[in-house]
Design an enzyme around this catalytic site. Sequence first.
Site, mmCIF file in Angstrom:
data_model
loop_
_atom_site.group_PDB
_atom_site.id
_atom_site.type_symbol
_atom_site.label_atom_id
_atom_site.label_comp_id
_atom_site.label_asym_id
_atom_site.label_seq_id
_atom_site.Cartn_x
_atom_site.Cartn_y
_atom_site.Cartn_z
ATOM 1 N N LEU A 160 0.802 -1.210 0.000
ATOM 2 C CA LEU A 160 0.000 0.000 0.000
ATOM 3 C C LEU A 160 0.841 1.270 0.000
ATOM 4 O O LEU A 160 0.621 2.178 0.780
ATOM 5 C CB LEU A 160 -0.948 0.027 1.201
ATOM 6 C CG LEU A 160 -2.168 -0.892 1.102
ATOM 7 C CD1 LEU A 160 -3.030 -0.717 2.328
ATOM 8 C CD2 LEU A 160 -2.966 -0.595 -0.152
ATOM 9 N N CYS A 161 1.869 1.254 -0.830
ATOM 10 C CA CYS A 161 2.640 2.494 -0.931
ATOM 11 C C CYS A 161 2.900 2.794 -2.400
ATOM 12 O O CYS A 161 3.998 3.134 -2.796
ATOM 13 C CB CYS A 161 3.925 2.432 -0.125
ATOM 14 S SG CYS A 161 4.779 0.874 -0.234
ATOM 15 N N GLY A 162 1.891 2.626 -3.221
ATOM 16 C CA GLY A 162 2.000 2.982 -4.624
ATOM 17 C C GLY A 162 3.001 2.109 -5.351
ATOM 18 O O GLY A 162 3.122 0.925 -5.068
#
Lengths: 138, 288
Positions: free
Chosen positions: B87-89
């Site tokens: 969940l960090c691109g």
Amino acid sequence: MAEKMKLEIVTPYNKVLDELVDEVTATGKLGEFGVLPGHAPFLTSLNIGELYYKKDGVAVCMALNWGYFEIQEDRIIVLVETAERSDEIDLERAKAALGRAEAKLKELSPEDKNFKIYEAALERALVRMQVAGKAARK
Amino acid sequence: MASLKSIKKRIVSVKNTRQITKAMKMVSAAKLRRAQENVVAARPYAQKMGEVLQSLASNLEGDQHPLLEKRDAKKLLLIVVTSDRGLCGGFNTNLCKAGERYIKEKQAEFEQISVLTVGRKGHEFLKNRHTVYKNFPNILAKPNYQAAALLAQDVIEGYLAEEYDQVVMLFNSFRTVMSQDITFQQLLPIVPEEKATVDEAGVEYIYEPSVGDLLADILPKNIEVQIFKAMLESVAGEHGARMTAMDSASKNASEMIGKLTLQYNRARQAAITTELMEIISGAESIKG
């Protein structure tokens, strides 16, 4: 004394100290040495040990853990993994660490890979206790 | 058109998601600040270490140390520093893809390429594609120097045992909150930096013990510091990337909620209109 040296102590986490001092004593790999202003360029590695510096007549003692000591033109750079002033040391923790290291050393044979690690831990704990003890006596 | 109830349900679910992404953004922002402080705090140490190494190297002739020696490079070790969490691109994916490309390029040059991963995400990505030499998960949550030192010692041991002849580290270096640079850095053999043009070589140092002994101590330390620095940068980058990703996720969620609300209101209006029509037409027929 008019002349002073700039003492910088740096660890990976922060810059511990950046001050003008009169005199520094530290434990090198080949033994203790002292440095006064006007010292020749000098580079050495430090053992786990103590470092004193004097600033305006007040002596401060620190516990150092492995590092480098460099002086050039009255500028001292000390690179260490940890540095603690005598009043910052947690004596209880050092004692606990000492006990742990001693117990481990008894179990292990000197050839073991971990032996050196615990030996160093033992030394660190001893130095911390020593330095802390000095602060307490003052 | 979807029923009123189902639209309402979707609005609620998107709202919940937005709540989560917003919270994650806040958490990342707080963590980012701390990580950034760590990076800044570690900088002087790395810099001074470089200076000391420099002054040593300027007094050095030839290959005095196995870590400086250039070998016939046949086996390559690639250290990939990623994050443990997602969940960090594109933070991890971009890095892994860059690693993949790099391996493809180098395949012709080297007989064997192995990978060492730091962080869970990189391991998951690369474990099925390449030989993973070793994996170090879960040391990034709280990057500390000891962990970096252990890793470095491992790498150096392997290098001295000639398990590989060249070590390259791949990590996201922290540029700004919004952007990270994918960086390749050669760790071993150590390439001494260009000697300073300023003529400092004139200073004659006293060395205690000898230059060789000092070098034997400081070179492994230098590797530790480099790895430590890479870890800190990567962690700061991760939080930055997550913050940006979560920010845009929250924005998207808000936009979606707007659209759904519009749809919901339209559907409601349509329902009311039909109801009215029915009543009116019913009334008309009775009158008639």
